[in-house]
Design an enzyme around this catalytic site. Structure first.
Site, PDB file in Angstrom:
ATOM      1  N   HIS A 127       3.983   1.957   5.162  1.00  0.00           N
ATOM      2  CA  HIS A 127       4.281   1.884   3.732  1.00  0.00           C
ATOM      3  C   HIS A 127       5.726   2.295   3.455  1.00  0.00           C
ATOM      4  O   HIS A 127       6.409   1.664   2.636  1.00  0.00           O
ATOM      5  CB  HIS A 127       3.315   2.766   2.942  1.00  0.00           C
ATOM      6  CG  HIS A 127       3.429   2.591   1.466  1.00  0.00           C
ATOM      7  ND1 HIS A 127       3.160   1.395   0.827  1.00  0.00           N
ATOM      8  CD2 HIS A 127       3.807   3.447   0.478  1.00  0.00           C
ATOM      9  CE1 HIS A 127       3.357   1.529  -0.459  1.00  0.00           C
ATOM     10  NE2 HIS A 127       3.760   2.762  -0.708  1.00  0.00           N
ATOM     11  N   LYS A 128       6.175   3.319   4.120  1.00  0.00           N
ATOM     12  CA  LYS A 128       7.576   3.754   4.049  1.00  0.00           C
ATOM     13  C   LYS A 128       7.954   4.362   5.396  1.00  0.00           C
ATOM     14  O   LYS A 128       7.094   4.830   6.141  1.00  0.00           O
ATOM     15  CB  LYS A 128       7.786   4.825   2.967  1.00  0.00           C
ATOM     16  CG  LYS A 128       7.446   4.422   1.556  1.00  0.00           C
ATOM     17  CD  LYS A 128       7.695   5.593   0.590  1.00  0.00           C
ATOM     18  CE  LYS A 128       7.286   5.237  -0.831  1.00  0.00           C
ATOM     19  NZ  LYS A 128       7.530   6.370  -1.781  1.00  0.00           N
TER      20      LYS A 128
ATOM     21  N   ASP B  76      -1.318  -0.443  -1.680  1.00  0.00           N
ATOM     22  CA  ASP B  76      -0.203  -0.677  -2.598  1.00  0.00           C
ATOM     23  C   ASP B  76       0.869  -1.561  -1.948  1.00  0.00           C
ATOM     24  O   ASP B  76       1.425  -2.463  -2.583  1.00  0.00           O
ATOM     25  CB  ASP B  76       0.464   0.642  -3.006  1.00  0.00           C
ATOM     26  CG  ASP B  76      -0.488   1.777  -3.303  1.00  0.00           C
ATOM     27  OD1 ASP B  76      -1.522   1.891  -2.627  1.00  0.00           O
ATOM     28  OD2 ASP B  76      -0.184   2.584  -4.194  1.00  0.00           O
TER      29      ASP B  76
ATOM     30  N   ASP C  24       7.894  -0.355  -1.439  1.00  0.00           N
ATOM     31  CA  ASP C  24       7.983  -0.379  -2.892  1.00  0.00           C
ATOM     32  C   ASP C  24       9.268  -1.058  -3.371  1.00  0.00           C
ATOM     33  O   ASP C  24       9.302  -1.650  -4.452  1.00  0.00           O
ATOM     34  CB  ASP C  24       7.941   1.045  -3.457  1.00  0.00           C
ATOM     35  CG  ASP C  24       6.573   1.694  -3.339  1.00  0.00           C
ATOM     36  OD1 ASP C  24       5.576   0.963  -3.156  1.00  0.00           O
ATOM     37  OD2 ASP C  24       6.494   2.933  -3.439  1.00  0.00           O
TER      38      ASP C  24
ATOM     39  N   TYR D 212       6.516   7.665   5.791  1.00  0.00           N
ATOM     40  CA  TYR D 212       5.055   7.715   5.932  1.00  0.00           C
ATOM     41  C   TYR D 212       4.662   7.038   7.251  1.00  0.00           C
ATOM     42  O   TYR D 212       4.099   5.944   7.262  1.00  0.00           O
ATOM     43  CB  TYR D 212       4.361   7.005   4.758  1.00  0.00           C
ATOM     44  CG  TYR D 212       4.545   7.630   3.406  1.00  0.00           C
ATOM     45  CD1 TYR D 212       4.833   8.991   3.271  1.00  0.00           C
ATOM     46  CD2 TYR D 212       4.424   6.874   2.250  1.00  0.00           C
ATOM     47  CE1 TYR D 212       4.984   9.568   2.022  1.00  0.00           C
ATOM     48  CE2 TYR D 212       4.584   7.453   0.993  1.00  0.00           C
ATOM     49  CZ  TYR D 212       4.863   8.790   0.892  1.00  0.00           C
ATOM     50  OH  TYR D 212       5.028   9.360  -0.354  1.00  0.00           O
TER      51      TYR D 212
ATOM     52  N   GLY E  84      -6.710  -2.788  -6.771  1.00  0.00           N
ATOM     53  CA  GLY E  84      -6.092  -3.775  -7.653  1.00  0.00           C
ATOM     54  C   GLY E  84      -4.818  -4.345  -7.069  1.00  0.00           C
ATOM     55  O   GLY E  84      -4.572  -5.555  -7.129  1.00  0.00           O
ATOM     56  N   TRP E  85      -3.997  -3.471  -6.485  1.00  0.00           N
ATOM     57  CA  TRP E  85      -2.786  -3.959  -5.810  1.00  0.00           C
ATOM     58  C   TRP E  85      -3.152  -4.989  -4.737  1.00  0.00           C
ATOM     59  O   TRP E  85      -2.504  -6.027  -4.612  1.00  0.00           O
ATOM     60  CB  TRP E  85      -2.036  -2.807  -5.140  1.00  0.00           C
ATOM     61  CG  TRP E  85      -1.338  -1.800  -5.993  1.00  0.00           C
ATOM     62  CD1 TRP E  85      -1.497  -0.438  -5.954  1.00  0.00           C
ATOM     63  CD2 TRP E  85      -0.309  -2.026  -6.981  1.00  0.00           C
ATOM     64  NE1 TRP E  85      -0.660   0.176  -6.840  1.00  0.00           N
ATOM     65  CE2 TRP E  85       0.089  -0.764  -7.482  1.00  0.00           C
ATOM     66  CE3 TRP E  85       0.299  -3.178  -7.476  1.00  0.00           C
ATOM     67  CZ2 TRP E  85       1.069  -0.617  -8.462  1.00  0.00           C
ATOM     68  CZ3 TRP E  85       1.276  -3.043  -8.461  1.00  0.00           C
ATOM     69  CH2 TRP E  85       1.648  -1.777  -8.946  1.00  0.00           C
TER      70      TRP E  85
END
Length: 370
Positions: A128-129, A139, A84, A132, A212-213
């Site tokens: 993702h992170k 995303d 992110d 995670y 959508g991402w």
């Protein structure tokens, strides 16, 4: 049509109008994060297209709150390995090109270094992170892949085109449902999470904003790829295949998409505007750049008309967008169930919806003027 009547301009002016006397927007200035980054990018792109220098200055003013003279980014720490945190860095490329200040390049190199060292699944997919482990979320592809592709083009790093393509193709292979053609929100290689299917590792539902991402990640990455890259055609192919799936799940009367894409008017489900805006953006841009075939234009046109008619309004305070899912994710208390997705708060005017709407409006305006 007068420029002031265009929704991209009206929405940008609304956000600028919320700034304080020094031209600082309190929400965007609060922290380095993916939503403020997307809003700044959307406003700057609108400024570039319509020659509105104030929009570009607004982006720079807020980026300069974080990018220090030595290139360090206030509030950012590479060791978080959080995808992110890459998204706001997309604004650096315009600053590098326009202002030639070394600090912007240093910041871009730092973010690229994070991605090069990002923790990975056994087949090379970005977690993702850091917190995670062994999880890929749709995303994260938007946060990272377009940045990586633009960095590769800017600095001649052909290996990073390969990396961006690998991430986009891998997550599609791991999350795609053959029956619907849609992609699940997340995949846990370790199959340890409460939301992960014990056989496939996939989360249980198709969340509109997650897909959508991913759709935006594809089109924004492709924009930077050389035409002779060996994976470019495959990426365009899966984009076309995805566009057909989105057309099948477009709600007939409104032209929009549901919060949980394949559940229609099941009790609690609703037409959601952030995901719908992302689909409009990706389809319109894909048609404009000739990645997608003509049917996608009619899908985007019908959706945009339905969005404006049903969920957009303007008053003395500016432009407003309604029916936005405030937020959703995957964790022990966010189990990816149908009840979870429909139970998240529904809000108006949140930037997580307004920024995609601004991007969608700008792309529709470009497409109609082409």
């Amino acid at each position: 049509m007068k420029q002031e009547s265009r929704w991209s301009v009206r929405t940008s002016n609304t956000i600028l109008g919320q700034a304080d006397g020094g031209g600082i927007h309190p929400e965007i200035a609060r922290r380095w994060a993916y939503v403020p980054g997307m809003m700044l990018m959307a406003i700057a792109r609108t400024g570039e297209y319509y020659n509105e220098d104030a929009y570009i200055a607004f982006m720079k003013r807020h980026m300069d709150l974080f990018v220090q003279e030595n290139g360090l980014i206030r509030g950012y720490r590479i060791e978080e390995y959080n995808l992110d945190q890459i998204n706001q860095g997309k604004n650096l490329f315009g600053l590098i090109s326009k202002y030639r200040e070394p600090r912007y390049e240093e910041a871009a190199h730092t973010l690229a270094a994070q991605l090069i060292g990002q923790p990975r699944t056994t087949d090379g997919g970005f977690w993702h992170k850091k917190v995670y482990p062994f999880q890929m979320w749709l995303d994260g592809l938007y946060m990272s892949s377009p940045f990586l592709a633009q960095y590769a083009r800017t600095y001649g790093r052909s290996d990073l085109f390969d990396e961006a393509a690998h991430q986009l193709l891998l997550v599609e292979r791991r999350t795609r449902d053959r029956g619907t053609g849609l992609l699940y929100h997340g995949w846990d290689e370790a199959k340890e999470q409460v939301w992960a299917d014990p056989d496939t590792g996939r989360s249980p539902h198709f969340w509109s904003r997650a897909l959508g991402w991913y759709a935006m990640a594809l089109v924004d990455s492709l924009e930077h790829f050389p035409i002779d890259h060996p994976k470019r055609g495959t990426m365009i192919g899966i984009f076309e295949r995805l566009s057909r799936a989105l057309g099948r799940y477009q709600e007939e009367e409104s032209g929009l998409w549901f919060q949980v894409l394949d559940q229609g008017f099941r009790e609690g489900n609703y037409l959601e505007t952030s995901g719908s805006s992302m689909f409009i953006y990706a389809l319109a841009k894909g048609v404009r750049l000739r990645y997608l075939e003509e049917p996608s234009r009619s899908v985007a046109e019908r959706a945009y008309e339905g969005l404006i008619e049903r969920f957009v309004e303007a008053d003395d305070a500016g432009a407003h967008l309604h029916s936005i899912c405030h937020g959703a994710g995957l964790s022990d208390d966010r189990n990816g169930s149908y009840d979870y997705y429909i139970g998240e708060k529904i809000v108006s005017d949140a930037q997580i919806g307004v920024a995609p709407f601004l991007l969608a409006s700008l792309e529709m305006e470009k497409l109609r003027e082409k």
